[in-house]
Design a protein around this motif. Structure first.
Motif, mmCIF file in Angstrom:
data_model
loop_
_atom_site.group_PDB
_atom_site.id
_atom_site.type_symbol
_atom_site.label_atom_id
_atom_site.label_comp_id
_atom_site.label_asym_id
_atom_site.label_seq_id
_atom_site.Cartn_x
_atom_site.Cartn_y
_atom_site.Cartn_z
ATOM 1 N N ILE A 96 118.457 97.653 87.726
ATOM 2 C CA ILE A 96 117.526 97.937 88.817
ATOM 3 C C ILE A 96 117.564 99.430 89.117
ATOM 4 O O ILE A 96 118.640 100.003 89.320
ATOM 5 N N LEU A 97 116.403 100.056 89.145
ATOM 6 C CA LEU A 97 116.304 101.487 89.444
ATOM 7 C C LEU A 97 115.649 101.662 90.805
ATOM 8 O O LEU A 97 114.478 101.319 90.985
ATOM 9 N N ASP A 98 116.428 102.177 91.745
ATOM 10 C CA ASP A 98 115.953 102.352 93.115
ATOM 11 C C ASP A 98 115.300 103.725 93.258
ATOM 12 O O ASP A 98 115.920 104.694 93.690
ATOM 13 N N GLN A 99 114.042 103.807 92.831
ATOM 14 C CA GLN A 99 113.199 104.995 92.979
ATOM 15 C C GLN A 99 113.738 106.217 92.240
ATOM 16 O O GLN A 99 113.895 107.292 92.819
ATOM 17 N N ILE A 100 113.995 106.057 90.955
ATOM 18 C CA ILE A 100 114.270 107.201 90.082
ATOM 19 C C ILE A 100 112.968 107.988 89.959
ATOM 20 O O ILE A 100 111.939 107.441 89.575
ATOM 21 N N THR A 101 112.993 109.281 90.272
ATOM 22 C CA THR A 101 111.743 110.035 90.360
ATOM 23 C C THR A 101 111.477 110.954 89.171
ATOM 24 O O THR A 101 110.338 111.341 88.939
ATOM 25 N N ASP A 102 112.506 111.322 88.435
ATOM 26 C CA ASP A 102 112.339 112.244 87.311
ATOM 27 C C ASP A 102 112.014 111.463 86.040
ATOM 28 O O ASP A 102 112.779 110.594 85.622
ATOM 29 N N VAL A 103 110.894 111.783 85.425
ATOM 30 C CA VAL A 103 110.449 111.019 84.258
ATOM 31 C C VAL A 103 111.425 111.142 83.095
ATOM 32 O O VAL A 103 111.594 110.211 82.300
ATOM 33 N N ARG A 104 112.107 112.292 82.997
ATOM 34 C CA ARG A 104 113.074 112.467 81.906
ATOM 35 C C ARG A 104 114.307 111.606 82.120
ATOM 36 O O ARG A 104 114.841 111.012 81.175
ATOM 37 N N ASN A 105 114.755 111.508 83.358
ATOM 38 C CA ASN A 105 115.858 110.596 83.659
ATOM 39 C C ASN A 105 115.451 109.152 83.393
ATOM 40 O O ASN A 105 116.218 108.365 82.834
ATOM 41 N N PRO B 179 111.620 94.789 78.451
ATOM 42 C CA PRO B 179 110.693 94.422 79.522
ATOM 43 C C PRO B 179 110.933 95.248 80.786
ATOM 44 O O PRO B 179 112.078 95.511 81.156
ATOM 45 N N ILE B 180 109.847 95.663 81.421
ATOM 46 C CA ILE B 180 109.930 96.380 82.690
ATOM 47 C C ILE B 180 109.172 95.572 83.746
ATOM 48 O O ILE B 180 108.000 95.240 83.567
ATOM 49 N N CYS B 181 109.862 95.259 84.820
ATOM 50 C CA CYS B 181 109.275 94.477 85.904
ATOM 51 C C CYS B 181 109.044 95.375 87.110
ATOM 52 O O CYS B 181 109.955 96.095 87.528
ATOM 53 N N LYS B 182 107.857 95.324 87.657
ATOM 54 C CA LYS B 182 107.552 96.071 88.879
ATOM 55 C C LYS B 182 107.540 95.101 90.053
ATOM 56 O O LYS B 182 106.908 94.045 89.996
ATOM 57 N N VAL B 183 108.242 95.478 91.122
ATOM 58 C CA VAL B 183 108.311 94.626 92.306
ATOM 59 C C VAL B 183 107.865 95.410 93.534
ATOM 60 O O VAL B 183 107.915 96.637 93.548
ATOM 61 N N GLU B 184 107.444 94.676 94.557
ATOM 62 C CA GLU B 184 107.033 95.337 95.806
ATOM 63 C C GLU B 184 108.214 96.035 96.465
ATOM 64 O O GLU B 184 108.113 97.175 96.915
ATOM 65 N N HIS B 185 109.354 95.328 96.513
ATOM 66 C CA HIS B 185 110.534 95.872 97.179
ATOM 67 C C HIS B 185 111.782 95.526 96.376
ATOM 68 O O HIS B 185 111.950 94.381 95.934
ATOM 69 N N ILE B 186 112.661 96.503 96.206
ATOM 70 C CA ILE B 186 113.919 96.285 95.496
ATOM 71 C C ILE B 186 114.741 95.203 96.175
ATOM 72 O O ILE B 186 115.394 94.384 95.513
ATOM 73 N N LYS B 187 114.707 95.159 97.490
ATOM 74 C CA LYS B 187 115.492 94.166 98.230
ATOM 75 C C LYS B 187 115.105 92.745 97.842
ATOM 76 O O LYS B 187 115.971 91.879 97.693
ATOM 77 N N ASP B 188 113.813 92.505 97.672
ATOM 78 C CA ASP B 188 113.367 91.168 97.283
ATOM 79 C C ASP B 188 113.881 90.796 95.898
ATOM 80 O O ASP B 188 114.251 89.643 95.646
ATOM 81 N N ILE C 181 122.658 98.443 89.677
ATOM 82 C CA ILE C 181 121.654 99.152 90.473
ATOM 83 C C ILE C 181 121.987 100.631 90.504
ATOM 84 O O ILE C 181 123.102 101.022 90.865
ATOM 85 N N MET C 182 121.025 101.461 90.123
ATOM 86 C CA MET C 182 121.177 102.909 90.143
ATOM 87 C C MET C 182 120.204 103.502 91.154
ATOM 88 O O MET C 182 119.050 103.068 91.246
ATOM 89 N N LYS D 125 120.306 102.828 101.949
ATOM 90 C CA LYS D 125 121.272 102.088 102.765
ATOM 91 C C LYS D 125 120.915 100.611 102.880
ATOM 92 O O LYS D 125 121.794 99.747 102.877
ATOM 93 N N SER D 126 119.634 100.336 102.985
ATOM 94 C CA SER D 126 119.216 98.934 103.134
ATOM 95 C C SER D 126 119.544 98.126 101.891
ATOM 96 O O SER D 126 119.889 96.944 101.975
ATOM 97 N N VAL D 127 119.482 98.766 100.721
ATOM 98 C CA VAL D 127 119.824 98.080 99.475
ATOM 99 C C VAL D 127 121.344 97.943 99.352
ATOM 100 O O VAL D 127 121.857 96.883 98.965
#
Length: 246
Positions: free
Chosen positions: A101-110, A152-161, A196-197, A206-208
């Motif tokens: 699970i990737l919690d909003q990794i923003t850099d495309v290279r990462n 496979p890459i899954c897109k979800v509304e919220h990581i918490k869900d 989870i990263m 914090k919520s995650v």
């Protein structure tokens, strides 16, 4: 810099792309734009479950030099998978599944580097949030060395869900965090897992962190107190691999 080959701008081109079943990664709409045609298009995009981001005019100008008409879309080189479908399929075929699970990794290279490592370490699926993360683009394909087509890459509304769903499916969730004295090497990683990263700047939200089953860290023996997220992810995933090969 945004890869121009996966950028579509303007109301009618985006409308035609949607009608042609082009896979969208994100759609950016100018903040404050009041246009009946855009509003109608947004309704269609939402029906197609496309991620929509409201952004300043300057953001759209950075994405394209053309007449964007207040709307820019980024297309995706892959089709995203349903989390529920993937989890069900993996649990049927794997005794010890491994999710990332990737919690909003923003850099495309990462992001691309992480996908490459995930594929090499046998990760069954990567889970990302619809908003806030790096775009899935041609740059991702390049930096992942093509791994994006093999996992496979899954897109979800919220990581918490996603975490709730995985936990309910019998999968232990482990967050990579420096805010613990428990090192990854001391945990049992032979059971069904989701690692989870967090993002490059803020880490895991914090919520995650409040939802996960375990927190784990890596030893830092130098003067710098943090690792690049793709490097840290590689260390975590290869410790899972090491334990499961014993």
């Amino acid at each position: 810099m945004q890869d121009k080959t996966n950028t579509i701008f303007g109301i009618y081109p985006i409308k035609e792309a949607l009608a042609s079943n082009i896979v969208f990664d994100k759609v950016y709409i100018q903040k404050g734009a009041e246009n009946d045609k855009i509003e109608s298009l947004v309704k269609d995009l939402k029906k197609a479950n496309v991620s929509i981001n409201i952004v300043p005019f300057e953001k759209l100008n950075r994405l394209t030099r053309g007449n964007h008409q207040g709307i820019v879309a980024l297309t995706s080189p892959i089709a995203f998978q349903s989390l529920e479908t993937i989890v069900e399929k993996v649990l049927e075929t794997q005794k010890t599944p491994l999710f990332l699970i990737l919690d909003q990794i923003t850099d495309v290279r990462n992001f691309g580097a992480i996908l490459r490592t995930a594929e090499c370490t046998g990760v069954d699926a990567v889970i990302i949030q619809k908003s806030g993360g790096a775009p899935v683009s041609g740059d991702t394909v390049k930096t992942s060395a093509g791994a994006i087509f093999k996992i496979p890459i899954c897109k979800v509304e919220h990581i918490k869900d996603a975490i709730f769903y995985l936990q309910g499916s019998g999968i232990t969730t482990i967050a990579a965090s420096e805010k613990t004295n428990t090192e990854i090497y001391s945990l049992d990683l032979k059971k069904p897992l989701a690692i989870i990263m967090g993002s490059e700047g803020k880490g895991i939200s914090k919520s995650v962190l409040g939802l996960v089953d375990e927190r784990a860290s890596l030893p830092l023996l130098g003067e710098i107190n943090s690792l690049n997220v793709s490097v840290a992810c590689g260390a975590f995933l290869y410790e899972v691999t090491r334990q499961r090969r014993l």
